[in-house]
Design an enzyme around this catalytic site. Structure first.
Site, PDB file in Angstrom:
ATOM      1  N   GLU A 230       0.859  -1.167   0.000  1.00  0.00           N
ATOM      2  CA  GLU A 230       0.000   0.000   0.000  1.00  0.00           C
ATOM      3  C   GLU A 230       0.903   1.226   0.000  1.00  0.00           C
ATOM      4  O   GLU A 230       1.966   1.208   0.598  1.00  0.00           O
ATOM      5  CB  GLU A 230      -0.905   0.062   1.249  1.00  0.00           C
ATOM      6  CG  GLU A 230      -1.991  -0.986   1.292  1.00  0.00           C
ATOM      7  CD  GLU A 230      -1.511  -2.334   1.822  1.00  0.00           C
ATOM      8  OE1 GLU A 230      -2.196  -3.336   1.604  1.00  0.00           O
ATOM      9  OE2 GLU A 230      -0.428  -2.380   2.461  1.00  0.00           O
TER      10      GLU A 230
ATOM     11  N   TYR B  99       7.522   2.481  -7.474  1.00  0.00           N
ATOM     12  CA  TYR B  99       6.904   1.162  -7.605  1.00  0.00           C
ATOM     13  C   TYR B  99       6.444   0.898  -9.034  1.00  0.00           C
ATOM     14  O   TYR B  99       6.655  -0.189  -9.574  1.00  0.00           O
ATOM     15  CB  TYR B  99       5.733   1.017  -6.628  1.00  0.00           C
ATOM     16  CG  TYR B  99       6.131   1.196  -5.184  1.00  0.00           C
ATOM     17  CD1 TYR B  99       7.244   0.559  -4.651  1.00  0.00           C
ATOM     18  CD2 TYR B  99       5.401   2.015  -4.344  1.00  0.00           C
ATOM     19  CE1 TYR B  99       7.613   0.739  -3.322  1.00  0.00           C
ATOM     20  CE2 TYR B  99       5.754   2.195  -3.008  1.00  0.00           C
ATOM     21  CZ  TYR B  99       6.857   1.555  -2.509  1.00  0.00           C
ATOM     22  OH  TYR B  99       7.225   1.730  -1.202  1.00  0.00           O
TER      23      TYR B  99
END
EC number: 2.3.1.266
Length: 162
Positions: A114, A126
């Site tokens: 998350e 990411y």
């Protein structure tokens, strides 16, 4: 899509599992890195067989860490933080690649995480490493104005360790 990772080599960087004696440095990085830091007891609970608690060291000094929980065949990245003076140096990417490679070696199928919707820099890291948006968790993170949503990201890993 499955992504394969190779080691990022550097003479001055080392990634290793953290030990109890590393906690003071971890806590200092955590407190300076987050508005809502984890407590020492939370970090102590990370020394478990189903967790990986990695540290990245530069010239022998802790520069950042990552906490990963292994659940069934998923590796869940719970926390990653790089010290202020080492940010934007490539260490987060180095540590991320290491933990992804280790998760694959350990037979994990995917890495989940998350990230705050407001944390564009982390999300960009990411996404450039092959993670994909798979959902959203409303009110997941505490914030100064109440709660903040999280983006949920996933990366399929090969499980071959290469």
């Amino acid at each position: 899509m499955s992504v394969s990772y190779r080691a990022v080599e550097s003479l001055d960087r080392e990634v290793r599992l953290l030990r109890d004696q590393d906690l003071p440095d971890v806590l200092e990085i955590e407190r300076t890195g987050y508005s809502f830091p984890w407590t020492e007891s939370v970090f102590r609970d990370c020394f478990r067989p189903d967790y990986r608690f990695w540290g990245v060291f530069v010239v022998g000094e802790l520069a950042g860490y990552a906490v990963v929980a292994y659940m069934a065949d998923d590796a869940h990245l719970l926390n990653i933080c790089i010290s202020g003076r080492n940010r934007r140096s490539g260490l987060a990417r180095h540590l991320l690649r290491h933990l992804v490679r280790e998760a694959a070696t350990d037979g994990m199928v995917q890495v989940l995480l998350e990230v705050r919707v407001s944390n564009q820099a982390a999300a960009e890291l990411y996404l450039t490493e092959g993670f994909a948006d798979i959902g959203r968790r409303p009110g997941y993170y505490p914030s100064s104005s109440g709660r903040e949503d999280a983006r949920v990201l996933s990366l399929k890993v090969s499980g071959t360790g290469d």
